[in-house]
Write a protein that holds these residues in place. Structure first.
Motif, short mmCIF file in Angstrom:
data_model
loop_
_atom_site.label_atom_id
_atom_site.label_comp_id
_atom_site.label_asym_id
_atom_site.label_seq_id
_atom_site.Cartn_x
_atom_site.Cartn_y
_atom_site.Cartn_z
N LEU A 14 53.23 -14.29 -41.87
CA LEU A 14 53.35 -14.05 -40.54
C LEU A 14 52.10 -13.74 -39.84
CD1 LEU A 14 56.54 -11.82 -40.38
CD2 LEU A 14 56.08 -14.09 -39.10
N ARG A 15 51.24 -12.83 -40.94
CA ARG A 15 50.01 -12.18 -40.37
C ARG A 15 48.71 -13.23 -40.06
NH1 ARG A 15 47.83 -8.67 -45.85
NH2 ARG A 15 47.73 -10.30 -47.01
N VAL A 16 48.89 -14.47 -40.87
CA VAL A 16 47.54 -15.43 -40.81
C VAL A 16 47.53 -15.98 -39.40
CG1 VAL A 16 46.75 -17.60 -41.56
CG2 VAL A 16 47.81 -15.89 -43.21
N GLY A 17 48.84 -16.20 -38.52
CA GLY A 17 48.68 -16.76 -37.40
C GLY A 17 48.74 -15.80 -36.19
N ILE A 18 48.31 -14.79 -36.37
CA ILE A 18 48.50 -13.71 -35.31
C ILE A 18 47.39 -13.98 -34.07
CG2 ILE A 18 48.13 -11.35 -34.68
CD1 ILE A 18 50.21 -11.93 -36.53
N SER A 19 47.88 -14.04 -32.81
CA SER A 19 47.11 -14.00 -31.94
C SER A 19 47.03 -12.70 -31.05
CB SER A 19 47.55 -15.40 -30.83
OG SER A 19 48.63 -15.15 -30.32
N PHE A 20 45.82 -12.40 -30.47
CA PHE A 20 45.96 -11.07 -30.23
C PHE A 20 45.41 -11.17 -28.60
CE2 PHE A 20 43.18 -7.33 -28.82
CZ PHE A 20 43.99 -6.19 -29.21
N PHE A 43 52.22 -17.69 -21.74
CA PHE A 43 53.54 -17.73 -22.36
C PHE A 43 54.01 -18.96 -22.80
CE2 PHE A 43 53.73 -13.81 -20.09
CZ PHE A 43 54.05 -12.92 -21.14
N SER A 44 53.84 -20.24 -22.33
CA SER A 44 54.47 -21.57 -22.75
C SER A 44 53.59 -22.00 -24.03
CB SER A 44 53.90 -22.36 -21.70
OG SER A 44 52.19 -22.85 -21.18
N THR A 45 52.49 -21.38 -24.27
CA THR A 45 51.65 -21.69 -25.68
C THR A 45 52.32 -20.88 -26.61
OG1 THR A 45 50.16 -20.40 -24.99
CG2 THR A 45 49.71 -22.62 -24.07
N LEU A 46 53.10 -19.82 -26.60
CA LEU A 46 53.71 -18.63 -27.53
C LEU A 46 54.42 -19.40 -28.64
CD1 LEU A 46 54.50 -15.40 -25.80
CD2 LEU A 46 52.48 -16.05 -26.94
N GLN A 47 54.05 -19.07 -29.82
CA GLN A 47 55.05 -19.82 -31.01
C GLN A 47 55.59 -18.68 -31.86
OE1 GLN A 47 52.47 -22.32 -33.23
NE2 GLN A 47 51.52 -23.22 -31.66
N PRO A 48 57.10 -19.08 -32.30
CA PRO A 48 57.53 -17.91 -33.15
C PRO A 48 56.62 -17.61 -34.30
CG PRO A 48 59.00 -19.88 -32.60
CD PRO A 48 57.43 -20.40 -32.19
N GLY A 49 56.70 -16.52 -34.58
CA GLY A 49 55.86 -16.00 -35.69
C GLY A 49 54.38 -15.44 -35.30
N LYS A 50 53.96 -15.72 -34.18
CA LYS A 50 52.62 -15.61 -33.72
C LYS A 50 52.80 -14.41 -32.74
CE LYS A 50 50.41 -19.71 -34.64
NZ LYS A 50 49.50 -20.59 -33.97
N ALA A 51 51.84 -13.36 -32.75
CA ALA A 51 51.66 -12.39 -32.18
C ALA A 51 50.64 -12.25 -30.83
CB ALA A 51 51.25 -11.07 -32.80
N THR A 52 51.20 -11.47 -29.76
CA THR A 52 50.37 -11.58 -28.53
C THR A 52 50.66 -10.02 -27.93
OG1 THR A 52 51.48 -13.49 -28.01
CG2 THR A 52 50.43 -12.46 -26.27
N LEU A 53 49.35 -9.45 -27.69
CA LEU A 53 48.94 -8.27 -27.00
C LEU A 53 48.49 -8.60 -25.32
CD1 LEU A 53 48.81 -5.35 -27.67
CD2 LEU A 53 46.51 -5.55 -27.75
#
Length: 739
Positions: A14-20, A43-53
């Motif tokens: 999970l942590r490799v693909g984090i987006s902040f 929001f259309s570009t969000l992917q499961p398992g990736k993070a957003t702040l």
């Protein structure tokens, strides 16, 4: 607070693909080079398992520009951990719940996919170190165990004996460079070692540390310990806490304690040399091998983290060593010949090594010439605030600085808020930031003049105003006595106090129609966000004494709750509608859309204050460190739903139904989000030894010896099951947990 002892294997994926990503009403800044997206595109570009702040801020806010500069600087280090940084601009043509109220604009929201993981007050992300530290801390939440007591540390140590080693660190405050360094190390080594973190100085003192002024890191050697009564060996890292130094230290902990060699010391190379540490060879011969090996092990433990120790077998060597030499010392620098020494005891060997070490310290914060406050006597959150604002230029021009010559003239000429503070005191300087944040929010909108007096410079002014402690806020209004602010020392609470004082309470209501508008929130709709309830006192025109008691109570509660009074001839219209006998008060809960009635017969002002204060509390609140004392004052056992995040709507519905049906009148129902209030983990571990499955419902009676009763974990939290359990508890058929 964090229950998991080792990092879950799924976290690595999970942590490799984090987006902040920071969502912001964009402040145009030359330093701002982060990618920009609209809410819909983002929001259309969000992917499961990736993070957003997501971050909200006012356009053209001075605090926004400062934050964006720090965020821009944090882009590169976050990318090193697979965390991308981007901005999303709120636009008027697109609606989003994250481009909402003023309070939302002071928070950053961390998501994974479309699921909210964590909320951050933006002032906790005060510089690059704080941003990196907080993001990694949130993502490593189950891998870095936060503790507050010696018992927590002992329990963790006992749980890991024979299983894993511990990297235990103390930092002065969350978000400092040292905290970032520990989090970066945990990101890399969290699958191998259990990281444990504390900010409690008392805990550091309890394990025997002499110098507690600075951050520390210990390595607990628990994996080799099979006897549970035996304490794990502890090795102190003596260098400053930087990412490179921690990496070097952990690498030496991974290296063999003692290595046997039978070759030319000049040709020997180990990981220690690669890390810039010297080598110590204990010269041995066949006749004294056992004794020499024992000596070498003792030396190795004493020098662990400082030098590599090897046992040099003289009898197998092809090179000559002086006959009387019993120690060989090899420096880390290339090309420097080894030294042949005669040192007759372990202390001499250790002393020689320590006096010849030249480890280059690596400081990631080069701004070391700034002298910090006396952190060891300050609260951790105060220390964090003072530290994080050390480089921030506050827009002090938004407030008026008062002196002995200007004080009286200013406060008599206009309604004023005055902050009395001391420039030498850490708490004062921390609150000064909150005060300036209030000034930023009120800029151009308030008729109240915000001023300040530095009592370190103008002690006579403060003495004349009866200021005996710092910081202190007082409100001065024409024709009224000064009112001292008694709320929390934070931006939101002080802002609420100022905004609610815009109206004179109790508000004199003149008609039934106006009373209905008041109760519905329409009369003062711009203030409803600051007061979740509105209180209306109902009195007949002849109830003079009762009205005076209510007026006194309303005046006391100014700035904390909106109160109004209605005593016209047609007051019976309202008393009949709401089925209450005069004198009475109506309590309008705006969030819940309901109105409650409470009798005020033979009630004095102090009792009215207590009634309103208690009635103003939420029906099913989220408990935090800040509001817990308020609910404890009710002197009722707490019915707490512990949750690792937002609570299940069905659980909330079940509890609120029982509240409505008056089954929980003897309890204070509440819930605790362990992600927002991590100390809840320590509380649960104190109750259950290990963290139980969540969610968990418990009755905690702090007023009767601290008894704790846990709702059966094999039962669903439903109205029927909960009611049956509470009846058993009331009948004495349930056993409390033995602490």
């Amino acid at each position: 607070m964090q229950p998991q002892l080792m990092m879950s294997s799924s976290f690595n994926a999970l942590r490799v693909g984090i987006s902040f990503v920071m969502m912001c009403i964009f402040y145009m800044s030359a330093v701002d080079s982060l990618p920009e997206l609209s809410p819909q595109k983002f929001f259309s570009t969000l992917q499961p398992g990736k993070a957003t702040l997501a971050y909200f801020c006012q356009a053209d806010s001075p605090s926004t520009s400062i934050f964006l500069e720090e965020l821009n600087e944090a882009d590169k280090p976050l990318q090193d951990y697979g965390i991308s940084v981007a901005k999303v601009n709120c636009v008027t043509e697109e609606t989003s719940r994250y481009c909402g109220s003023e309070k939302d604009l002071m928070k950053a929201y961390l998501f994974r996919g479309h699921i909210l993981l964590r909320e951050f007050p933006t002032d906790t992300l005060f510089d690059v170190d704080a941003i990196v530290a907080h993001v990694l801390f949130a993502l490593l939440f189950n891998e870095v165990k936060y503790i507050t007591t010696l018992e927590d540390l002992q329990n963790t140590e006992n749980a890991l004996k024979g299983k894993a080693n511990i990297a235990f660190s103390y930092v002065r405050a969350i978000g400092t460079p040292e905290h970032r360094a520990v989090m970066e190390a945990a990101f890399v080594y969290g699958t191998t070692y259990q990281f444990v973190l504390t900010t409690e100085i008392a805990l550091l003192e309890s394990i025997g540390t002499e110098d507690i002024e600075y951050a520390h890191l210990y390595f607990f050697h628990c994996k080799p310990v099979l006897d549970l009564t035996q304490q794990c060996r502890r090795t102190l890292m003596e260098q400053s806490l930087t990412t490179l130094n921690i990496h070097r230290f952990i690498k030496t902990m991974e290296a063999p304690l003692l290595t046997e060699v039978a070759e030319d010391p000049q040709q020997v190379s180990t990981v220690h040399l690669q890390l810039g540490l010297p080598l110590v060879f204990i010269v041995s011969q066949q006749a004294t091998y056992e004794a020499d090996r024992t000596t070498a092990e003792w030396v190795a433990w004493r020098l662990l983290g400082k030098a590599g120790v090897l046992l040099l077998l003289r009898d197998s060597l092809e090179v000559e060593i002086p006959q009387n030499a019993n120690v060989v010392f090899k420096r880390a620098e290339e090309g420097v010949p080894v030294e042949f020494l005669v040192l007759n005891n372990i202390d001499l060997i250790v002393s020689h090594v320590e006096s010849n070490m030249h480890i280059e310290e690596t400081h990631e914060d080069e701004d070391n010439d700034i002298e910090g406050p006396d952190m060891d006597i300050q609260d951790d959150e105060v220390a964090e605030t003072v530290y994080r604002d050390r480089k921030r230029q506050l827009p002090l021009e938004l407030t008026v600085e008062l002196t002995e010559e200007t004080f009286n003239e200013t406060v008599t000429a206009s309604d004023s808020i005055v902050l009395f503070y001391a420039g030498w005191q850490a708490v004062s300087m921390a609150f000064l930031q909150s005060y300036i944040d209030v000034a930023i929010k009120l800029k151009g909108t308030s008729t109240m003049l915000l001023t300040r007096v530095n009592c370190a410079d103008w002690s006579h002014v403060c003495a004349k105003q009866n200021v005996t402690e710092f910081p202190l806020v007082k409100m001065y209004k024409e024709g009224e006595n000064p009112v001292s602010y008694a709320g929390m020392l934070g931006t939101e609470d002080l802002l609420k106090f100022i905004q609610l004082n815009r109206i004179s309470c109790p508000v004199n209501i003149m008609s039934v129609q106006e009373a209905e508008e008041y109760l519905s929130g329409k009369l003062h709709k711009d203030l409803i966000s600051y007061s979740s309830v509105s209180v209306l006192g109902l009195f007949s025109p002849t109830m003079t004494t009762a009205k005076e008691e209510f007026m006194e109570a309303g005046n006391y509660l100014k700035g904390y709750v909106i109160t109004g009074i209605y005593s016209e001839e047609d007051v019976l219209t309202l008393s009949n509608k709401y089925a209450v006998t005069l004198p009475a008060l109506l309590l309008a809960r705006h969030k819940e859309g309901k109105i409650e009635s409470i009798s005020l017969a033979n009630v004095h002002a102090q009792e009215i204050v207590q009634i309103i204060t208690n009635a103003s509390l939420e029906t099913f609140p989220e408990i935090t460190v800040e509001n817990l004392p308020t609910y404890l004052r009710l002197q009722k056992p707490l019915l707490i739903l512990f949750s690792d995040g937002s609570i299940n709507p069905q659980h909330k519905k079940a509890i609120l139904t029982l509240v409505k049906e008056k089954h929980l009148d003897s309890l204070t129902p509440c819930w605790l989000n362990l992600k927002n209030t991590p100390v809840g983990r320590a509380i649960l571990q104190a109750y259950f030894d290990t963290l139980p499955p969540l969610p968990l419902l418990a009755v905690v009676n702090l007023h009767s010896g601290g008894q704790v009763f846990a709702f059966p974990s094999d039962q669903a939290i439903t109205e029927q099951n909960l009611l049956l359990w509470l009846k058993k508890l009331e009948a004495g058929l349930e056993s409390h947990i033995r602490l």
